[in-house]
Scaffold this active site. Sequence first.
Site, short mmCIF file in Angstrom:
data_model
loop_
_atom_site.label_atom_id
_atom_site.label_comp_id
_atom_site.label_asym_id
_atom_site.label_seq_id
_atom_site.Cartn_x
_atom_site.Cartn_y
_atom_site.Cartn_z
N SER A 95 -24.91 -24.72 -0.32
CA SER A 95 -26.30 -24.75 0.15
C SER A 95 -26.41 -25.75 1.29
O SER A 95 -25.62 -26.70 1.37
CB SER A 95 -27.21 -25.20 -1.00
OG SER A 95 -28.50 -25.55 -0.50
N TYR B 81 -29.66 -31.63 -7.35
CA TYR B 81 -29.28 -30.29 -6.85
C TYR B 81 -28.41 -30.42 -5.61
O TYR B 81 -27.32 -29.82 -5.52
CB TYR B 81 -30.52 -29.44 -6.56
CG TYR B 81 -30.16 -28.09 -5.96
CD1 TYR B 81 -29.50 -27.13 -6.72
CD2 TYR B 81 -30.44 -27.79 -4.63
CE1 TYR B 81 -29.14 -25.90 -6.17
CE2 TYR B 81 -30.09 -26.57 -4.07
CZ TYR B 81 -29.44 -25.63 -4.85
OH TYR B 81 -29.08 -24.41 -4.31
#
Length: 254
Positions: A136, A149
């Site tokens: 990501s 995250y």
Amino acid sequence: MKTAFITGATSGFGLACAELFAENGWNLVLCGRRQERLQELEEKLTDVQVHTVVCDVRDRLQVQKMVDELPDFCKSIDLLVNNAGLALGLKPAQEADLDDWETMVDTNIKGLMYVTRALLPTMVTAKHGHIINMGSVAGSWPYPGGNAYGATKAFVEQFANNLRADLHGTGVRVSNIEPGLAESEFSVVRFHGDQDKADAVYKGTKPLTPVDIAEIVYWVAVRPAHVNINRVEVMPVCQTWSPFAIYREGGDGQ
Ligand code: NDP
Ligand code: 8X3
């Protein structure tokens, strides 16, 4: 005929990858926790051979069993798409839920390691294979509330790089795809089912779609065998970076 093993195939990027690879004649191994969605996929993707497995990647024994019990047609895996993953919560670190943090670590880091470790020996023996991780932009670019995250996705990127180092000379390829804002069930999951909060993330934007990501994964996978795409970072045009946040005494904090 080639075979792709896709984790988290019941939704979003994984589902779009399953559909695109099937369209292009790849046999598939698909896993996720939602059995009824896997069943639907099996019924839909009838032009290729599809093996579905209900598996929670956080469970090391379930993962090993899934790999040990692969049917003959898919014992030799050409491509692993390490896609299963999630974000939970967007609170600052000092308020974040430790259970959320633990679930992200267990899924995005440990689950990805379990699946990789279970499939890798066969690829190395075959001197052939490709692992495409779903990283990501959050793995490279911090943002408020990204905390654990973002850190899990930094692990995913660095793990991919280190795998490349270990796999030197084996012919096995490793790539890391790093998408930015993309619309899927990702935000509903992040906000624990709050659809309004999830919708607000995409309001007024033209985010990436799961098909956009599947097309990148496919392109990376079908490069000639001597070409390794190390990483692809991709954002929608509507997304870019902000200035550094500078806290000013007596100001409004902006
Ligand atoms: P979705 O929520 O739509 O899909 C997530 C998939 O992961 C589902 O198929 C889900 O299946 C599976 N999954 C989650 N936990 C587990 C588990 N414990 N075991 C097995 N499967 C699991 O989100 P996306 O498609 O958007 O996300 C896919 C990946 O892309 C994730 O790794 C995410 O972090 C990453 N990503 C997403 C971005 C975005 O903006 N959408 C941007 C950058 C990266 P099930 O619930 O059936 O188990
Ligand atoms: C998902 C993209 O920006 O929500 O990995 O972290 S972001």
